[in-house]
Write a protein that holds these residues in place. Sequence first.
Motif: not given
Length: 425
Positions: A261-262, A265, A269
């Motif tokens: 998930w990190d 993200v 971005n």
Amino acid sequence: MWLIGGVFFILLFIGAPAAFAIGIAGFVFFMTSDIMPLSIGVQRIATMSQSFPLLAVPFFVLTGHLMNASGITERLFKFANVAVSWMAGGLAQVSVILSALMGGVSGSAVAEAAMEARILGPSMLKEGYSKGFSASVIAVTSLITATLPPAIGLILYGYVGNVSVGRLFMAGIIPGILMMLALMVTTYLIAKKRNYRAADTRLPTAREFFSAMWDAKWALLFPILLVFSIRGGLFTPSEVGAAAVVYALAVGFFAHHELNWDKIVTAFNHAVSDIGMIMLIILMSGMIGFAITFLQVPQQVSGVILGGISEPALIVMTILAILFVMGLFVESTVMVLLLTPIFVPIVTSVGVDPVHFGILMMTIVTLGGMTPPVGVAMFAVCSLLNCRIDDYAKEVMPFIATAVILVLVLLFLPDLVLFLPRLVF
């Protein structure tokens, strides 16, 4: 038109972002026009945002970031290292191969050059390669991404010039491979002369080679699946961009087990930042594009260029020379959006295939990003390697000469570009 051009170049010269330079120049046209109300300019901005084919751009940008986060870059580097690191100028040759492989993933020359500067740059300097040579190899080899699918520039060219993106993707494969081979030869000759030898000159075994290839199989398959899914009618270019995002997620989660998930993200971005920059330029270019058409600029430029030249190849060569000079000062995305509506009608009127011209144009305008004084890829690589621009400028000349010679070969041998599109489509 002179007022618009003057405002645009003055704003660029004083350091204004390209999107604002385009937008303000466009508004100047509508504010000084007695015929066109300002509301038409606003409508043109809105119209540019409502294009289904343009969806391919944000999807492929996001795909590139997701694939980088999924461990694909590391596997491609390992494969390139096994394949060519034994040659003279081993790490420089790895840069050439990695650019070709990453061209099917990132779709952006600047992003690819910056990535290689981080991965390969320190190792090249540690091996004794000069900063100028290292920066030149990394920057110019990213030119390979200009034509290999899914090149973002080809999507924009196809959208603005009303040219088949599928045919452009297919047409870019052979020129991309030829560019890779030409730059490998140039790198080899320079490395041989300077005695830039590989640390390990042992040829890889078949087992090592195919093992590295197998590890990178999902990345190597991506451009192949992309092209044939378009040709087979499974997806349109826009839809294949969305499918590519799903493919990147599947590879990251289920094949490489490195995506979390990190990382997703972070990829989103970075993608939002890149997409915002590109789309703002595209939206603002709607006004300039309308002004170019309204003022009949293509017809005027055509009259000037065609006035003294009748040979189609010489006309294209003249246009490419203009593009090369402008590329020294203007970013490639801006040039594609502003100049495609001017030059495509001209080359089409003299019997040149717009697909053929698109490959030549994208190569030349992307090359501008690797040249002084304002090359974006040049500045990115030189800043990461702490290389002086004058050192870079001296070392980059053989690579630029190689690229220009190949463009001339492709100009006079159009079948090298058009063979695959004609065969497949």
